[in-house]
Design a protein around this motif. Structure first.
Motif, PDB file in Angstrom:
ATOM      1  N   PHE A  12       0.836  -1.213   0.000  1.00  0.00           N
ATOM      2  CA  PHE A  12       0.000   0.000   0.000  1.00  0.00           C
ATOM      3  C   PHE A  12       0.863   1.252   0.000  1.00  0.00           C
ATOM      4  CE2 PHE A  12      -3.568  -2.624   2.074  1.00  0.00           C
ATOM      5  CZ  PHE A  12      -4.238  -2.760   0.869  1.00  0.00           C
ATOM      6  N   GLN A  13       1.898   1.227   0.805  1.00  0.00           N
ATOM      7  CA  GLN A  13       2.794   2.387   0.829  1.00  0.00           C
ATOM      8  C   GLN A  13       3.460   2.587  -0.528  1.00  0.00           C
ATOM      9  OE1 GLN A  13       5.447   1.590   4.060  1.00  0.00           O
ATOM     10  NE2 GLN A  13       3.972   2.192   5.656  1.00  0.00           N
ATOM     11  N   GLU A  14       3.862   1.479  -1.144  1.00  0.00           N
ATOM     12  CA  GLU A  14       4.493   1.581  -2.470  1.00  0.00           C
ATOM     13  C   GLU A  14       3.491   2.109  -3.492  1.00  0.00           C
ATOM     14  OE1 GLU A  14       6.908  -1.257  -5.641  1.00  0.00           O
ATOM     15  OE2 GLU A  14       6.065  -2.083  -3.777  1.00  0.00           O
ATOM     16  N   ARG A  15       2.184   1.613  -3.404  1.00  0.00           N
ATOM     17  CA  ARG A  15       1.159   2.112  -4.335  1.00  0.00           C
ATOM     18  C   ARG A  15       0.907   3.600  -4.106  1.00  0.00           C
ATOM     19  NH1 ARG A  15      -4.936   0.754  -3.188  1.00  0.00           N
ATOM     20  NH2 ARG A  15      -4.393   2.364  -1.687  1.00  0.00           N
ATOM     21  N   ASP A  16       0.839   4.027  -2.810  1.00  0.00           N
ATOM     22  CA  ASP A  16       0.639   5.455  -2.543  1.00  0.00           C
ATOM     23  C   ASP A  16       1.780   6.284  -3.103  1.00  0.00           C
ATOM     24  OD1 ASP A  16      -1.718   4.886  -1.282  1.00  0.00           O
ATOM     25  OD2 ASP A  16      -0.842   4.864   0.750  1.00  0.00           O
ATOM     26  N   SER A  17       3.030   5.763  -2.927  1.00  0.00           N
ATOM     27  CA  SER A  17       4.167   6.543  -3.436  1.00  0.00           C
ATOM     28  C   SER A  17       4.147   6.619  -4.955  1.00  0.00           C
ATOM     29  CB  SER A  17       5.472   5.912  -2.960  1.00  0.00           C
ATOM     30  OG  SER A  17       5.594   4.607  -3.472  1.00  0.00           O
ATOM     31  N   ASN A  18       3.623   5.553  -5.617  1.00  0.00           N
ATOM     32  CA  ASN A  18       3.607   5.547  -7.077  1.00  0.00           C
ATOM     33  C   ASN A  18       2.397   6.274  -7.657  1.00  0.00           C
ATOM     34  OD1 ASN A  18       5.969   4.093  -7.206  1.00  0.00           O
ATOM     35  ND2 ASN A  18       4.919   2.108  -7.190  1.00  0.00           N
ATOM     36  N   GLU A  19       1.219   6.184  -6.983  1.00  0.00           N
ATOM     37  CA  GLU A  19      -0.016   6.681  -7.573  1.00  0.00           C
ATOM     38  C   GLU A  19      -0.550   7.953  -6.922  1.00  0.00           C
ATOM     39  OE1 GLU A  19      -2.879   3.621  -7.529  1.00  0.00           O
ATOM     40  OE2 GLU A  19      -1.672   2.185  -8.698  1.00  0.00           O
ATOM     41  N   ASP A 100      -0.859  21.203 -19.493  1.00  0.00           N
ATOM     42  CA  ASP A 100       0.609  21.058 -19.534  1.00  0.00           C
ATOM     43  C   ASP A 100       1.088  20.066 -18.479  1.00  0.00           C
ATOM     44  OD1 ASP A 100       0.646  22.894 -21.559  1.00  0.00           O
ATOM     45  OD2 ASP A 100       1.128  24.609 -20.253  1.00  0.00           O
ATOM     46  N   LEU A 101       0.497  20.163 -17.285  1.00  0.00           N
ATOM     47  CA  LEU A 101       0.901  19.237 -16.225  1.00  0.00           C
ATOM     48  C   LEU A 101       0.525  17.806 -16.570  1.00  0.00           C
ATOM     49  CD1 LEU A 101      -0.015  21.362 -13.067  1.00  0.00           C
ATOM     50  CD2 LEU A 101       2.268  20.777 -13.882  1.00  0.00           C
ATOM     51  N   ASN A 102      -0.631  17.612 -17.228  1.00  0.00           N
ATOM     52  CA  ASN A 102      -1.003  16.251 -17.645  1.00  0.00           C
ATOM     53  C   ASN A 102      -0.008  15.685 -18.649  1.00  0.00           C
ATOM     54  OD1 ASN A 102      -3.304  15.991 -16.023  1.00  0.00           O
ATOM     55  ND2 ASN A 102      -4.623  17.028 -17.509  1.00  0.00           N
ATOM     56  N   ILE A 103       0.412  16.579 -19.591  1.00  0.00           N
ATOM     57  CA  ILE A 103       1.431  16.126 -20.576  1.00  0.00           C
ATOM     58  C   ILE A 103       2.717  15.753 -19.869  1.00  0.00           C
ATOM     59  CG2 ILE A 103       2.859  16.863 -22.512  1.00  0.00           C
ATOM     60  CD1 ILE A 103       0.453  18.617 -23.399  1.00  0.00           C
ATOM     61  N   ARG A 104       3.091  16.611 -18.922  1.00  0.00           N
ATOM     62  CA  ARG A 104       4.328  16.326 -18.167  1.00  0.00           C
ATOM     63  C   ARG A 104       4.195  15.029 -17.392  1.00  0.00           C
ATOM     64  NH1 ARG A 104       9.582  16.390 -18.056  1.00  0.00           N
ATOM     65  NH2 ARG A 104      10.447  16.671 -15.949  1.00  0.00           N
ATOM     66  N   ILE A 105       3.005  14.785 -16.827  1.00  0.00           N
ATOM     67  CA  ILE A 105       2.754  13.542 -16.091  1.00  0.00           C
ATOM     68  C   ILE A 105       2.902  12.342 -17.017  1.00  0.00           C
ATOM     69  CG2 ILE A 105       0.928  12.189 -14.986  1.00  0.00           C
ATOM     70  CD1 ILE A 105      -0.034  14.812 -13.697  1.00  0.00           C
ATOM     71  N   LEU A 108       6.558  11.809 -17.617  1.00  0.00           N
ATOM     72  CA  LEU A 108       7.185  11.195 -16.449  1.00  0.00           C
ATOM     73  C   LEU A 108       6.781   9.737 -16.300  1.00  0.00           C
ATOM     74  CD1 LEU A 108       6.847  14.117 -13.865  1.00  0.00           C
ATOM     75  CD2 LEU A 108       8.930  13.340 -15.006  1.00  0.00           C
ATOM     76  N   ASN A 109       5.521   9.429 -16.636  1.00  0.00           N
ATOM     77  CA  ASN A 109       5.087   8.031 -16.594  1.00  0.00           C
ATOM     78  C   ASN A 109       5.864   7.173 -17.587  1.00  0.00           C
ATOM     79  OD1 ASN A 109       3.183   8.285 -14.535  1.00  0.00           O
ATOM     80  ND2 ASN A 109       1.549   8.910 -15.943  1.00  0.00           N
ATOM     81  N   ALA A 110       6.086   7.736 -18.788  1.00  0.00           N
ATOM     82  CA  ALA A 110       6.854   6.996 -19.794  1.00  0.00           C
ATOM     83  C   ALA A 110       8.287   6.752 -19.319  1.00  0.00           C
ATOM     84  CB  ALA A 110       6.849   7.750 -21.126  1.00  0.00           C
ATOM     85  N   GLN A 111       8.895   7.828 -18.740  1.00  0.00           N
ATOM     86  CA  GLN A 111      10.252   7.668 -18.220  1.00  0.00           C
ATOM     87  C   GLN A 111      10.282   6.648 -17.088  1.00  0.00           C
ATOM     88  OE1 GLN A 111      11.766  11.489 -17.073  1.00  0.00           O
ATOM     89  NE2 GLN A 111      11.697  12.340 -19.167  1.00  0.00           N
ATOM     90  N   MET A 112       9.251   6.686 -16.238  1.00  0.00           N
ATOM     91  CA  MET A 112       9.203   5.744 -15.131  1.00  0.00           C
ATOM     92  C   MET A 112       9.084   4.309 -15.642  1.00  0.00           C
ATOM     93  SD  MET A 112       6.617   5.722 -11.881  1.00  0.00           S
ATOM     94  CE  MET A 112       5.223   5.241 -12.886  1.00  0.00           C
ATOM     95  N   ASN A 113       8.273   4.124 -16.703  1.00  0.00           N
ATOM     96  CA  ASN A 113       8.154   2.788 -17.284  1.00  0.00           C
ATOM     97  C   ASN A 113       9.486   2.296 -17.847  1.00  0.00           C
ATOM     98  OD1 ASN A 113       5.410   2.662 -16.651  1.00  0.00           O
ATOM     99  ND2 ASN A 113       4.796   3.597 -18.599  1.00  0.00           N
ATOM    100  N   ASP A 114      10.208   3.243 -18.521  1.00  0.00           N
ATOM    101  CA  ASP A 114      11.539   2.872 -19.034  1.00  0.00           C
ATOM    102  C   ASP A 114      12.464   2.486 -17.888  1.00  0.00           C
ATOM    103  OD1 ASP A 114      10.703   3.353 -21.603  1.00  0.00           O
ATOM    104  OD2 ASP A 114      11.471   5.427 -21.651  1.00  0.00           O
ATOM    105  N   LYS A 115      12.427   3.273 -16.818  1.00  0.00           N
ATOM    106  CA  LYS A 115      13.277   2.965 -15.671  1.00  0.00           C
ATOM    107  C   LYS A 115      12.905   1.624 -15.059  1.00  0.00           C
ATOM    108  CE  LYS A 115      15.665   6.811 -15.671  1.00  0.00           C
ATOM    109  NZ  LYS A 115      17.119   6.802 -15.956  1.00  0.00           N
ATOM    110  N   ASP A 116      11.611   1.344 -15.023  1.00  0.00           N
ATOM    111  CA  ASP A 116      11.166   0.059 -14.485  1.00  0.00           C
ATOM    112  C   ASP A 116      11.680  -1.099 -15.333  1.00  0.00           C
ATOM    113  OD1 ASP A 116       9.859   1.249 -12.392  1.00  0.00           O
ATOM    114  OD2 ASP A 116       7.901   1.312 -13.405  1.00  0.00           O
ATOM    115  N   ARG A 117      11.605  -0.913 -16.683  1.00  0.00           N
ATOM    116  CA  ARG A 117      12.118  -1.964 -17.569  1.00  0.00           C
ATOM    117  C   ARG A 117      13.631  -2.143 -17.377  1.00  0.00           C
ATOM    118  NH1 ARG A 117       8.346   0.346 -21.182  1.00  0.00           N
ATOM    119  NH2 ARG A 117       9.971   1.672 -22.103  1.00  0.00           N
TER     120      ARG A 117
END
Length: 565
Positions: A12-19, A100-105, A108-117
């Motif tokens: 749950f803590q990990e989900r809160d930190s991610n979402e 603009d913030l949604n685009i930035r989000i 960042l989500n794409a970068q996070m996915n790359d980092k996860d991979r």
């Protein structure tokens, strides 16, 4: 029970930190904007109600007071409209910021996915590396165990080798004592033979004198012409009327004039040859990097072994006094020792920085001394294959000899025309002798009284080491040394010397009178000698026990000469 609860809390803590945490600021800003919009809608509704009330009041109250109130309300309405416009403008700006913030989000989500991979890939790599580490650790443990086993075996072999070496040392010492006793017996036999020869000469001379005196008396009776007593005066013999009564003992050594055997020794130029001191074995070395042993008891020599290990051509060969070991020096800057019996390479001595020209046993079988073009002499401990002493000469060494198996004295020949005499216990030479040109080779007589030196001015010098002077010089009008490493040698009783020439011939001189006695001719088309050396002869070696000679040259051939038919 506590583990899965803790895991749920962590998830749950990990989900809160991610979402949640990543979008917290955006959500707060959006909530603030929604509150502002709701407030503005309420203000708009209130203003609309007030506006309608004012309109109805204006419609009911006409006159100056009504006009004044209407103007006041109209101004207030204008200000409210301006404020409303400003609020709409701000709402639009906030909407754009949200976009603009949604685009930035999304970025960042794409970068996070790359980092996860990448993280997943690194985890897989880390797992494979851990598996490899475990495999290498197990292999290292196995190698350690194997190394321990090999060390134990090496220790056991070293002990066995030390025991065998001690036995060999005792056998060699016994052999040395036997050789000394044999030399003593031979010396006694020679003295006895000389005494018998002298007695025979005296008896024969007395007998001849008596016979001649009787003949003179008989002649004097028959004729009146007496023979002068001066005609009968001969100490070693009698010479009367042209009769030579000198009595000569046939020499023990003879010139090797007959070809005993010839064979193709190597694939290229042959630069070294040496007889084994105890067997009818010849060792040859050449530019093909091989040292070969040949059995020459028959006219068709048999190849006993090919000793390998050198990476360049061989310059010189030598045996120890027992014929157990053979030494080879090479252009690859190394000295190698093989055993004659099993043909195994026992030691490789490296440390010179230029080609090694010669090596001899200094203290059999423990020490070897070598001379090199790097202007040094090195003393080696064979047991540890290590250099224990270096003598800096100052000039390239072409050859060297040791006075005996103990190696108390060393004699070396050099490019600077000097022969240097060394005491092994001293760093510098105890004496030197200057010759007319550089010295290509040395050879020592068995009694260590005479030294043979081949000089590059195409002469051979015989030195008396007891007097330290040049006893004789040997030369011939057609004799020319073939190269800077040409080797000459004494025969077994030092009464003759031999050397090869650049024209393929071999010259033999008598050391007792200095005369040139024999010429073993080389290649001459159309003659019976066309089967001999066809190019320059580089080295010769005499048999240690009889009048046999081996010669090699720039061709591939080795020829064995003998005095026997």
């Amino acid at each position: 029970m506590a583990n899965w609860r803790q895991q749920l809390i962590l998830r749950f803590q990990e989900r809160d930190s991610n979402e949640v945490q990543k979008y917290k600021d955006i959500i707060l800003q959006n909530n603030r904007l929604m509150d502002n919009v709701a407030q503005l809608k309420a203000d708009k509704l209130r203003i609309s109600v007030e506006n309608e009330q004012l309109r109805s009041a204006v419609a009911n109250n006409t006159g100056p007071a009504g006009n004044l109130a209407f103007l006041t309300l109209e101004k207030k309405l204008l200000s409210q409209q301006e404020e409303l416009t400003e609020l709409h403008k701000r709402k639009g700006e906030n909407s754009q910021r949200i976009v603009d913030l949604n685009i930035r989000i999304e970025e960042l989500n794409a970068q996070m996915n790359d980092k996860d991979r990448q993280l997943a890939q690194e985890k897989r790599s880390n797992a494979s590396f851990r598996a490899e580490i475990k495999m290498y650790v197990s292999s290292m443990d196995e190698l350690k165990r194997l190394n321990t086993t090999l060390k134990d075996e090496h220790t056991a072999l070293q002990l066995a080798f030390s025991s065998l070496e001690e036995k060999l040392r005792s056998v060699q010492e016994e052999n040395y004592n036997l050789l000394e006793r044999l030399k003593d017996y031979k010396s006694r036999d020679a003295d006895k033979l000389n005494e018998e020869n002298e007695s025979f000469l005296r008896k024969r001379s007395d007998k001849v004198r008596r016979e001649l005196e009787d003949a003179v008396r008989e002649t004097s009776r028959n004729s009146s012409s007496p023979i002068s007593s001066e005609a009968i005066d001969c100490t070693n013999g009698i010479d009367i009327s042209g009769i030579d009564c000198d009595l000569h003992i046939p020499p023990m050594s003879m010139n090797p004039t007959n070809m005993y055997a010839k064979f193709e020794a190597h694939e290229g130029e042959v630069s070294a040859v040496r007889w084994c001191p105890t067997e009818k074995i010849i060792a040859t070395g050449g530019a093909d990097r091989k040292l070969k042993l040949w059995d020459v008891r028959k006219r068709s020599p048999e190849q006993l072994a090919v000793l390998t290990g050198c990476s360049q051509g061989i310059n010189s060969i030598d045996f120890d006094s027992t014929g157990t070991y053979v030494i080879g020096t090479s252009n690859d800057k190394g000295v190698r020792v093989w055993t004659v019996a099993d043909h195994r390479l026992r030691h490789t001595l490296t440390g010179h920085i230029e080609k090694v020209m010669a090596a001899k046993y200094l203290h059999e079988p423990y020490k070897i001394i070598s001379g090199s073009h790097d202007r040094t002499l090195k003393v080696w401990d064979v047991r540890s294959s290590a250099c224990i002493e270096t003598k800096f000469v100052g000039s390239s060494c072409f050859d060297l000899v040791t006075t005996d198996s103990i190696g108390a004295s060393i004699i070396s020949a050099h490019f600077d025309k000097k022969i240097r005499f060394w005491d092994i216990r001293m760093e510098k030479p105890i004496n030197d002798l200057l010759l007319p040109n550089k010295i290509t080779s040395l050879d020592l007589s068995k009694d260590c009284n005479f030294l043979l030196c081949s000089v590059r001015d195409d002469t051979i010098k015989l030195l008396d080491l007891r007097m330290n002077n040049i006893l004789r010089t040997f030369s011939h009008e057609n004799f020319k040394l073939s190269c800077d490493s040409a080797r000459v040698g004494f025969n077994f009783d030092a009464t003759r010397i031999a050397s090869g020439s650049a024209d393929g011939s071999i010259y033999i001189w008598n050391t007792l009178n200095g005369r040139h006695e024999e010429l073993l001719k080389g290649h001459s088309p159309g003659t019976s000698y066309s089967f001999l050396h066809s190019s320059a002869v580089n080295a010769v070696s005499w048999s240690p026990t009889q009048s046999s000679l081996a010669s090699v040259g720039k061709g591939r051939r080795c020829i064995v000469w003998t005095a026997e038919l």
